[in-house]
Design an enzyme around this catalytic site. Structure first.
Site, PDB file in Angstrom:
ATOM      1  N   HIS A 277       2.682  -1.758  27.424  1.00  0.00           N
ATOM      2  CA  HIS A 277       3.077  -0.322  26.734  1.00  0.00           C
ATOM      3  C   HIS A 277       3.602   0.781  27.600  1.00  0.00           C
ATOM      4  O   HIS A 277       4.771   1.354  27.645  1.00  0.00           O
ATOM      5  CB  HIS A 277       2.082  -0.030  25.597  1.00  0.00           C
ATOM      6  CG  HIS A 277       2.630   1.155  24.782  1.00  0.00           C
ATOM      7  ND1 HIS A 277       2.407   2.404  25.292  1.00  0.00           N
ATOM      8  CD2 HIS A 277       3.359   1.184  23.864  1.00  0.00           C
ATOM      9  CE1 HIS A 277       2.648   3.211  24.242  1.00  0.00           C
ATOM     10  NE2 HIS A 277       3.483   2.667  23.623  1.00  0.00           N
ATOM     11  N   CYS A 653      29.011  27.791  25.972  1.00  0.00           N
ATOM     12  CA  CYS A 653      27.929  28.332  26.827  1.00  0.00           C
ATOM     13  C   CYS A 653      26.622  28.048  26.326  1.00  0.00           C
ATOM     14  O   CYS A 653      25.654  28.539  27.111  1.00  0.00           O
ATOM     15  CB  CYS A 653      28.195  29.350  27.601  1.00  0.00           C
ATOM     16  SG  CYS A 653      28.522  30.841  26.678  1.00  0.00           S
TER      17      CYS A 653
END
Ligand code: PEP
Ligand code: MG
Length: 698
Positions: A277, A653
Site C-alpha cells: 500500500h 494570474c
C-alpha cells in the site's frame, strides 16, 4: 480468527453475520458502493479532480484460490517498471498465498523473474498475456493474477500507477515504439504529477558525505527529508503546527493513512514490498518512499524507532532516498531540479501543441530565473508590495504611509524609487526580453505598519516624529474590512504620487535594460482592483502622463501598455467600458472568487472542510476555478473586452493559473495566457497542450 470476526460483526451491527451466501455477496456489493462515500474516497477524489457523481462499479468474479498448496500462488505485475519506466516486466508473487498477503506486506514476496525457474511454460504464458494487454491498451499495465493448481488466471488489468519519472520515460518510449503519437502520449500524462520532478533533489556531494543508517526497497523515488512522525494524524498535526517537512515512519501503511501520507515529504515502512500500500500510494502522490526495511524496529506506542544501532524519536530529522532505498539519520542538503532528458522532450511536444502562452507570477529575479528555466514566456504578475517588506526598505515605506503632506510623501518615495528601479532591472534581465507585467501597489496600507506600542515607539523615534502622532496615524489607517477597503487602485487615487514613483521606476528600468543589455522590454503596467472605468481612467492618465514625460525626456522609443486586473465582479460586468482604455485584462481569480462567493480567501479553509464532508462542494473554489459562477464572469468579461478591443490581451494570474482543469477552462474561454508560480510552469504548459489537443483553437 473467523470466530473473532463474527463476534466483532455482531458487536458492531447488533445481529449475527448472515450465513446465506447470497446475502453475504449482496452485503459485500453494498460495502463496495458505500466505500465511494467514505472520507478517504472523498479526499482522494478532491485531490485527483474526480467528480463524485461518477459513482463506482462492482465486478463479481468467481473465486480462484492461490492458497491451495505449493502449485498455487498469486501475484502482481507491471508490464514496465513503475518507478523508472524501464521496459521490463516487473512484479512480485508468493506461492501458496492470496492477493492480500502480497499487498499487505506481511510476507515478503519473490520477484516475478523467479517464476521462470519455477514453471517456465506458465511464465511464458504470463509474459504473452502481458504483452497483448499492453498493446491493446497502449499503456503500461498493472495486472493481478492467481495460479490455482498450476493454471494461470488473470484477475484484473488496468493502466498502472507510476512515478512522474516513469510516466515521462514510458510516454517517450511508447512514441519511439510507434505505439502512440506525440499527442496521444501527451494526453496520457497527468500534469499535476510533474510536480514531483520540479522539487529539489539531493545534493550529490552532501549525499556522499551523509551516513547511511539503513536500507530498504526503493519504492518511490524522490528526496524525502523531514521530522519523524509515527502516525498519519500526528504528521498532519505537525504540519499544521508549522513543521514544514515530515517523514511518516510506520510498520506498514493502510488506507486510513492517506491524508497523513499526502502531507509528508517521505514515507518509511518496516514491512511491505514494492507493491505494498505504502509503495503504490506514494508513487501515485509523487512522494518518496522506502519500504520493507527489515532492520527497522518501530515502536509506534512509544514513538521511537531504532535503526543502525541508534534510536530516533518524534521530531528527529532523517532523510530517505526513494531511488536507492538508503536512509540517513540527518537532514541531507538538496538542490533545485532541472528540465532535461525525457522531461525536456515532453515539454517540447507540449509547446508544439499548446495555444495558450504560459507566464509566471514572480516578484524577485530568483523566482523569475527559476520560471524562465522552466519555460515561462514572460511575467504575468509581479506583486510590487512584496518588494516593500525588506528590512532596508520598510522604514521608507512607513515614512511614505504616515506622511501628512504630499511633500513629505514625495520625499519618502524618492528613497524608494532607486530600489524599485533596481528590482525591475533584475526582473527584466532574467526574462530576456519576454513581456513583464508589473502590478502597482495593492494591499491595505496598514499592513505595513507596526501595531504594538513598543514597535510604534521605536518607529516614531527612528522617524523623529512624536509617538502620539504616529499612533494616531496607525489608528486612522485601521479598517474594519481591509480586504474591501483602502487598497488597490484606491491608493493611487488618494496618493497619485505612489503610482507616479512606480511608473518612473518601471519606465527608467526598461530604458536602462534596453540601453545596457539590448533587450527590447515592453513593460505592461497593471492597475489592481478596478471596479469602474472612471477610476481606472483617472489612474491610467496619471501613469501615462508620467511615462510619456520620461520617454520624451530621454528621447528614445519605448512601447508600454497600461491594463487592469479584473478581480471585482463589477469590473467583469462593465468590462466593455473598461476595455475602451485598458489595453489588457488579467483575471485576478483569487479576489474574483472571494468577491463572487463572498468567502474570505484567508478564512474559507476553516469551513470548507465541512462543505466537502457534507458533499455540498467537491473542491476548493480558490484552488480549482468555479466554472459555473466565477468562470461565467471571466467568459463574459473576455467577450465584452474583445467586443471593444479585438486584440486585447487576456490573462489570468490568480492561483488557478497553474491548476490543470482551470487552464483547460482558460483555453476554452479564449484567454491569451495563464500565469502561475514558477514551479507550476511546466504543469501549465502540459495542461495547455492537452486543452488544445482536446479543443483545438482555430
Ligand atoms: C488575485 O486576486 O487573483 C491576484 C492575483 O492578486 P492578489 O492575489 O495579489 O490579490
Ligand atoms: Mg487580487
Amino acid at each position: 480468527m473467523i470466530g473473532k470476526y463474527k463476534a466483532l460483526f455482531k458487536k458492531e451491527m447488533g445481529y449475527d453475520f448472515p450465513q446465506e451466501p447470497k446475502a453475504q455477496l449482496l452485503e459485500a456489493v453494498k460495502a463496495v458502493f458505500r466505500s465511494w462515500d467514505n472520507p478517504r474516497a472523498i479526499y482522494y477524489r478532491r485531490v485527483n479532480d474526480i467528480p463524485s457523481n461518477w459513482g463506482t462499479a462492482v465486478n463479481i468474479q468467481s473465486m480462484v484460490f492461490g492458497n491451495m498448496g505449493e502449485k498455487s500462488g498469486t501475484g502482481v505485475a507491471f508490464t514496465r517498471n513503475p518507478s523508472t519506466g524501464e521496459k521490463k516486466l516487473y512484479g512480485e508473487y508468493l506461492m501458496n498465498a492470496q492477493g492480500e498477503d502480497v499487498v499487505a506486506g506481511v510476507r515478503t514476496p519473490n520477484p516475478i523473474s523467479d517464476l521462470q525457474k519455477q514453471d517456465k511454460k506458465l511464465y511464458e504464458q504470463f509474459v504473452n498475456i502481458a504483452n497483448t494487454l499492453e498493446k491493446h491498451y497502449k499503456d503500461m499495465q498493472d495486472m493481478e493474477f492467481t495460479i490455482e493448481n498450476g493454471k494461470l488466471y488473470m484477475l484484473q488489468t488496468r493502466n498502472g500507477k507510476r512515478t512522474a519519472k516513469a510516466a515521462l520515460k514510458i510516454a517517450v518510449d511508447l512514441v519511439n515504439e510507434k505505439m502512440l503519437s506525440e499527442k496521444e502520449a501527451l494526453m496520457k500524462l497527468d500534469p499535476k504529477q510533474l510536480d514531483a520532478l520540479l522539487h529539489p533533489q539531493f545534493d550529490n556531494a552532501a549525499l556522499k558525505k551523509a551516513k547511511v543508517i539503513g536500507k530498504g526497497l526503493p519504492a518511490s523515488p524522490g528526496a524525502g527529508c523531514g521530522a519523524v512522525a509515527f502516525t498519519a494524524e500526528r504528521a498532519e498535526e505537525m504540519v499544521k503546527e508549522g513543521i514544514k517537512k515530515v517523514i511518516l515512519v510506520r510498520l506498514e501503511t493502510s488506507p486510513e493513512d492517506i491524508e497523513g501520507m499526502a502531507v509528508s515529504q517521505g514515507i518509511l515502512t518496516a514491512r511491505g514490498g514494492m507493491t505494498s500500500h505504502a509503495a503504490v500510494v506514494a508513487r501515485g502522490m509523487g512522494t518518496a518512499c522506502v519500504a520493507g526495511v527489515g532492520e527497522l524496529v518501530v515502536d509506534e506506542a512509544k514513538k521511537v524507532f531504532t535503526l543502525g544501532g541508534k534510536t530516533y524519536k518524534e521530531g528527529d530529522y532523517i532523510s530517505i532516498d526513494g531511488s536507492t532505498g538508503n536512509i540517513y539519520g540527518e537532514e541531507v542538503k538538496t538542490v533545485p531540479a532541472s528540465l532535461s532528458g525525457d522531461f525536456a522532450t515532453v515539454m517540447a511536444w507540449a509547446d508544439k501543441y499548446k495555444a495558450l502562452e504560459v507566464r509566471t507570477n514572480a516578484d524577485t529575479p530568483a523566482d523569475a530565473k527559476t520560471a524562465y528555466n522552466f519555460g515561462a514566456q514572460g511575467i504575468g504578475l509581479c506583486r510590487t508590495e512584496h518588494m516593500f517588506f525588506d528590512a532596508d526598505r520598510i522604514p521608507a515605506v512607513r515614512e511614505m504611509i504616515v506622511s501628512t503632506t504630499v511633500e513629505e510623501r514625495k520625499k519618502a518615495l524618492k528613497k524608494l524609487l532607486p530600489m524599485q528601479k533596481k528590482d525591475f532591472i533584475g526582473l527584466y534581465k532574467e526574462m530576456k526580453g519576454y513581456p513583464v507585467t508589473i502590478r502597482f501597489l495593492d494591499p491595505p496600507l496598514h499592513e505595513f505598519l507596526p501595531h504594538e506600542d513598543a514597535e510604534i515607539k521605536a518607529l516614531a523615534a527612528e522617524m523623529g516624529i512624536p509617538f502620539k502622532r504616529l499612533k494616531e496615524t496607525v489608528a486612522n489607517l485601521k479598517e474594519v474590512n481591509p480586504m474591501m477597503g483602502h487598497r488597490g487602485l484606491r491608493l493611487a487615487i488618494t496618493y497619485p504620487e505612489i503610482a507616479e514613483m512606480q511608473t518612473q521606476a518601471v519606465i527608467e528600468a526598461a530604458l536602462t535594460v534596453k540601453k545596457k543589455y539590448g533587450y527590447d522590454i515592453k513593460p505592461e503596467i497593471m492597475i489592481p482592483l478596478t471596479c469602474d472605468s472612471r477610476e481606472f481612467n483617472f489612474v491610467r492618465d496619471v501613469v501615462a502622463n508620467k511615462a510619456d514625460e520620461i520617454i520624451a525626456k530621454e528621447g528614445v522609443k519605448l512601447q508600454y501598455k497600461i491594463g487592469t486586473m479584473i478581480e471585482i465582479p463589477r469590473a467583469a460586468l462593465t468590462a466593455d467600458e473598461i476595455a475602451k482604455t485598458a489595453e489588457f485584462f488579467s483575471f485576478g481569480t483569487n479576489d474574483l472568487t472571494q468577491m463572487t462567493y463572498g468567502f474570505s480567501r484567508d478564512d474559507a479553509g476553516k469551513f470548507l472542510d465541512y462543505y466537502y464532508e457534507r458533499k455540498i462542494f467537491e473542491s476548493d473554489p480558490f484552488a480549482r476555478l468555479d466554472q459555473n459562477g466565477v468562470g461565467k464572469l471571466v467568459e463574459m468579461a473576455a467577450k465584452l473586452g474583445k467586443s471593444v478591443r479585438p486584440d486585447i490581451k487576456l490573462g489570468i494570474c490568480g492561483e488557478h493559473g497553474g491548476d490543470p482543469s482551470s487552464v483547460d477552462f482558460c483555453h476554452r474561454a479564449g484567454l491569451t495566457y495563464v500565469s502561475c508560480s514558477p514551479y507550476r510552469v511546466p504543469i501549465a504548459r502540459l495542461a495547455a497542450a492537452q486543452a488544445n489537443i482536446k479543443n483545438p483553437r482555430k
